[in-house]
Enzyme design. Structure first.
Site, PDB file in Angstrom:
ATOM      1  N   ARG A   1       0.845  -1.211   0.000  1.00 10.54           N
ATOM      2  CA  ARG A   1       0.000   0.000   0.000  1.00 10.54           C
ATOM      3  C   ARG A   1       0.869   1.245   0.000  1.00 10.54           C
ATOM      4  O   ARG A   1       1.797   1.360   0.795  1.00 10.54           O
ATOM      5  CB  ARG A   1      -0.852   0.053   1.281  1.00 10.54           C
TER       6      ARG A   1
ATOM      7  N   THR B   1      -1.654   7.445  -0.429  1.00  9.04           N
ATOM      8  CA  THR B   1      -2.922   7.266  -1.178  1.00  9.04           C
ATOM      9  C   THR B   1      -3.676   6.024  -0.701  1.00  9.04           C
ATOM     10  O   THR B   1      -4.858   5.876  -0.983  1.00  9.04           O
ATOM     11  CB  THR B   1      -2.629   7.091  -2.674  1.00  9.04           C
TER      12      THR B   1
ATOM     13  N   ASP C   1       0.415  -3.399  12.317  1.00 14.19           N
ATOM     14  CA  ASP C   1       0.847  -3.822  10.982  1.00 14.19           C
ATOM     15  C   ASP C   1       1.158  -5.321  11.006  1.00 14.19           C
ATOM     16  O   ASP C   1       2.125  -5.751  11.643  1.00 14.19           O
ATOM     17  CB  ASP C   1       2.087  -3.014  10.562  1.00 14.19           C
TER      18      ASP C   1
ATOM     19  N   ASP D   1       4.709  -6.390   9.801  1.00 14.96           N
ATOM     20  CA  ASP D   1       5.772  -6.072  10.765  1.00 14.96           C
ATOM     21  C   ASP D   1       5.738  -7.033  11.951  1.00 14.96           C
ATOM     22  O   ASP D   1       6.784  -7.468  12.444  1.00 14.96           O
ATOM     23  CB  ASP D   1       5.618  -4.628  11.272  1.00 14.96           C
TER      24      ASP D   1
HETATM   25  C1  PRP Z   1      -1.187  -4.738   4.455  1.00 12.51           C
HETATM   26  C2  PRP Z   1      -1.990  -6.022   4.605  1.00 12.51           C
HETATM   27  C3  PRP Z   1      -2.807  -6.017   3.356  1.00 12.51           C
HETATM   28  C4  PRP Z   1      -3.087  -4.565   3.120  1.00 12.51           C
HETATM   29  C5  PRP Z   1      -4.488  -4.274   3.552  1.00 12.51           C
HETATM   30  O1  PRP Z   1      -0.117  -4.924   3.629  1.00 12.51           O
HETATM   31  O2  PRP Z   1      -1.207  -7.163   4.747  1.00 12.51           O
HETATM   32  O3  PRP Z   1      -2.155  -6.600   2.232  1.00 12.51           O
HETATM   33  O4  PRP Z   1      -2.152  -3.833   3.926  1.00 12.51           O
HETATM   34  O5  PRP Z   1      -4.809  -2.971   3.290  1.00 12.51           O
HETATM   35  P1  PRP Z   1      -5.906  -2.538   2.226  1.00 12.51           P
HETATM   36  O6  PRP Z   1      -7.102  -3.391   2.463  1.00 12.51           O
HETATM   37  O7  PRP Z   1      -6.137  -1.096   2.578  1.00 12.51           O
HETATM   38  O8  PRP Z   1      -5.340  -2.699   0.858  1.00 12.51           O
HETATM   39  P2  PRP Z   1       0.938  -3.774   3.301  1.00 12.51           P
HETATM   40  O9  PRP Z   1       0.536  -3.075   2.042  1.00 12.51           O
HETATM   41  O10 PRP Z   1       1.172  -2.942   4.510  1.00 12.51           O
HETATM   42  O11 PRP Z   1       2.222  -4.598   2.907  1.00 12.51           O
HETATM   43  P3  PRP Z   1       3.059  -5.660   3.775  1.00 12.51           P
HETATM   44  O12 PRP Z   1       2.212  -6.894   3.936  1.00 12.51           O
HETATM   45  O13 PRP Z   1       4.248  -5.885   2.919  1.00 12.51           O
HETATM   46  O14 PRP Z   1       3.405  -5.034   5.102  1.00 12.51           O
HETATM   47  N1  URA Z   2      -2.478  -3.394   7.093  1.00 16.19           N
HETATM   48  C1  URA Z   2      -2.126  -3.840   8.326  1.00 16.19           C
HETATM   49  O1  URA Z   2      -1.176  -4.628   8.458  1.00 16.19           O
HETATM   50  N2  URA Z   2      -2.838  -3.412   9.380  1.00 16.19           N
HETATM   51  C2  URA Z   2      -3.879  -2.570   9.249  1.00 16.19           C
HETATM   52  O2  URA Z   2      -4.505  -2.237  10.267  1.00 16.19           O
HETATM   53  C3  URA Z   2      -4.221  -2.112   7.954  1.00 16.19           C
HETATM   54  C4  URA Z   2      -3.507  -2.553   6.899  1.00 16.19           C
END
Ligand code: PRP
Ligand code: URA
Length: 213
Positions: free
Chosen positions: A108, A112, A204, A207
């Site tokens: 993400r 945005t 997160d 993380d």
């Molecule tokens: C997080 C999560 C989803 C997304 C959800 O991933 O694991 O994939 O955000 O958010 P959305 O419904 O608003 O799209 P992130 O993009 O933070 O990447 P990561 O898993 O690499 O930390």
């Molecule tokens: N992605 C995450 O990992 N946590 C949230 O709360 C939203 C998006």
């Protein structure tokens, strides 16, 4: 939130118990990873109650031969949305050790909140399989919609989506954009904050699974 025919919210006491521990900021990375896997296994059990391709086979017990049903070989493909979706793969492999895995990498944009694709590798023949798309967090729904859209472009027709925690905004977006895709969420949270994080949520997920912060 409105009721959608294609949305199942589990609200199961055993899953609720595990999610309470998962949310706790003091829960260790190891325990967090184990809980995500255990919750995924419990969700998969229910999510695959219907629609799993099976075949008949003959089994000889010590007493007689009977006709039984088994899950068709190579019928299911798991597609985790990277990174955090990776944490759910073992929870499904416990039930289907031979399930193949496709990867869709989405991140993400922090301003945005739009998903940006950085990787996609899917098994040959995925279009004829039951595809389980997994991501622990369904926040705005942008990532889930993007991943499902990519799979449909590739010809997949039988897709289910599983998330551990969903925000009403995201559940609604995926349910309305893809009414043909059953969505399974173990718990529906209150809302998103101004940064697109789920409240109360768990922070997160990537993380916490991989110890990056
Ligand atoms: C997080 C999560 C989803 C997304 C959800 O991933 O694991 O994939 O955000 O958010 P959305 O419904 O608003 O799209 P992130 O993009 O933070 O990447 P990561 O898993 O690499 O930390
Ligand atoms: N992605 C995450 O990992 N946590 C949230 O709360 C939203 C998006």
């Amino acid at each position: 939130m409105k009721n959608y025919d294609n949305v199942t919210i589990f609200n199961h006491p055993l899953i609720k118990h595990k999610i309470a521990i998962l949310r706790n900021e003091k829960t260790s990375m190891k325990e967090f990873r184990e809980l995500i896997e255990e919750i995924t296994t419990l969700m998969t059990f229910e999510c695959l109650r219907e629609g799993v391709p099976t075949v008949e086979c003959q089994v000889t017990t010590p007493l007689e031969t009977c006709t039984q049903e088994m899950v068709k070989d190579n019928a299911i493909v798991i597609v985790p949305i990277l990174r955090a979706g990776l944490g759910m793969v073992n929870g499904i492999h416990v039930l289907f050790p031979s399930a193949r895995v496709g990867h869709i990498g989405l991140c993400r944009n922090e301003e945005t909140l739009e998903p940006m694709e950085y990787y996609c590798k899917l098994p040959d023949g995925i279009e004829d399989k039951l595809v389980l798309v997994v991501d622990p967090m369904l926040a705005t729904g942008g990532s889930a919609c993007d991943a499902i859209g990519q799979l449909k472009k590739r010809g997949c027709k039988d897709i289910k989506f599983m998330a551990v925690i969903g925000a009403p905004e995201g559940v609604q977006k995926v349910a309305e954009s893809h009414p043909d895709v059953p969505i399974y969420v173990s718990t529906l949270d209150r809302c998103l904050n101004e940064n697109g994080y789920i409240l109360p949520g768990l922070g997160d997920a990537g993380d916490r699974l991989f110890g990056t912060k």
